[in-house]
Write an enzyme that holds these catalytic residues in place. Structure first.
Site, PDB file in Angstrom:
ATOM      1  N   CYS A  85       0.837  -1.206   0.000  1.00 41.21           N
ATOM      2  CA  CYS A  85       0.000   0.000   0.000  1.00 41.21           C
ATOM      3  C   CYS A  85       0.872   1.257   0.000  1.00 41.21           C
ATOM      4  CB  CYS A  85      -0.978  -0.057   1.177  1.00 41.21           C
ATOM      5  SG  CYS A  85      -2.361   1.072   1.012  1.00 41.21           S
ATOM      6  N   HIS A 202      -3.370  -5.699   1.256  1.00 43.04           N
ATOM      7  CA  HIS A 202      -2.689  -5.879   2.545  1.00 43.04           C
ATOM      8  C   HIS A 202      -2.639  -7.354   2.932  1.00 43.04           C
ATOM      9  CE1 HIS A 202      -2.409  -1.662   4.046  1.00 43.04           C
ATOM     10  NE2 HIS A 202      -3.382  -1.472   3.175  1.00 43.04           N
ATOM     11  N   GLU A 204      -0.947  -8.778   5.143  1.00 41.53           N
ATOM     12  CA  GLU A 204      -0.833  -8.963   6.610  1.00 41.53           C
ATOM     13  C   GLU A 204      -2.204  -9.016   7.270  1.00 41.53           C
ATOM     14  OE1 GLU A 204      -0.357  -6.152   5.058  1.00 41.53           O
ATOM     15  OE2 GLU A 204      -0.957  -4.424   6.275  1.00 41.53           O
TER      16      GLU A 204
END
Lengths: 232, 80
Positions: A85, A202, A204
């Site tokens: 990002c 994302h 994660e």
């Protein structure tokens, strides 16, 4: 395996990345943007957020942080650098990846889970076969990827397009399906060598079934596996 | 002190989402004559007297504009 996660003033996903890689069984440490010592880290992650308030352009100021010249050297040595990002935006501003990320076409901040198709690519940090569909959240206002035709042709030829926004069955939507208007439905790209990887989604945030899926784990486990291969 | 004024706009062919939105909004308001709107940035830069324009150009290339997507125009605005 130890990930180094960089914090710029305004980063806000660094703890998420540390949590995710710890959850996956790997070690992680925080790196401050003013630090210049990257020894002891097997991979560097530039996390999401709003470095320097997104002033001037997203990532435009962060790229001049002291840590960035070390990260350039780290990448030149062929070691893993991932930008997620805002981290992706910083890598384009630093010219470590081609193109740029503009404001989303619909002018809306988009926060939702999307489907991504893994492309046949030179990227060394994704361990799924080409064509695999992954569900990973996006969360951004400037993810509208753009580059000139010549760059796009070169990226296609070199296998630098790593991820594209797709339908749940892996097909590409007619007339472009990127929620942010990205050129060629591009969600993630790598450099020619395949060791610098930037993506808007994302991973994660998709490493624990409790958060809605684990497809993001592939990104971190692939790095750990490749790093272990090189070390052995 | 000398002043430069810098106008940063998207390069030709780069889609400008805020500009396109303003364009549609103006047309919806009845301004049918509107053909295109481009929205950019305006920067006032105050520098020491005698600073050459080449130096300002360098600042634009490195930080104030991104040559991948943007063009810029520098105007000398004289004394600050």
């Amino acid at each position: 395996m130890r990930f180094g996660v960089v914090t710029f003033p305004g980063s806000n996903c660094e703890q998420d990345v540390v949590h995710a890689v710890n959850h996956l069984g790997f070690d992680a440490g925080h790196i401050w943007h003013g630090d210049t010592d990257l020894s002891g880290y097997d991979a560097i992650v530039l996390p999401g957020g709003f470095s320097y308030g997104d002033y001037i352009r997203c990532g435009a100021v962060a790229r001049f942080s002291p840590v960035m010249s070390e990260i350039v050297r780290y990448a030149e040595a062929g070691r893993p650098v991932i930008g997620i990002c805002n981290g992706f935006q910083i890598l384009t501003e630093a010219h470590m990846l081609p193109g740029a990320l503009l404001r989303n076409r619909g002018l809306k901040f988009i926060c939702k889970t999307v489907h991504l198709r893994a492309e046949e690519s030179a990227c060394r940090w994704l361990d799924v076969p080409a064509g695999t569909v992954l569900r990973v959240p996006i969360n951004h206002n400037e993810g509208n990827y753009i580059c000139d035709d010549e760059t796009l042709a070169r990226m296609r030829e070199n296998g630098q397009i790593v991820l594209r926004y797709c339908e749940p069955d892996g097909t590409l939507a007619e007339g472009g399906g990127a929620p942010n208007g990205a050129l060629d439905d591009i969600a993630g790209i790598c450099n020619e060598r395949g060791n610098v990887f930037g993506l808007m989604p994302h991973p994660e945030r998709a490493t624990d079934p409790m958060s809605g899926g684990t497809d993001g784990a592939h990104f971190f486990t692939a790095i750990a596996r490749r790093v272990a291969e090189v070390a052995s | 002190m000398a002043r430069f004024e810098i106008y940063v706009t998207y390069r030709k062919g780069i889609f400008d989402p805020p500009g396109a939105t303003a364009e549609r909004a103006l047309q919806n308001l009845g301004y049918a004559e509107v053909e295109q709107v481009k929205i950019g940035k305006y920067i006032q830069l105050e520098v020491a007297d005698g600073t050459p324009e080449a130096r300002v150009r360098e600042m634009c290339d490195r930080l104030l504009a991104n040559p991948v997507i943007e063009d810029y125009r520098i105007e000398t605005a004289g004394e600050a």
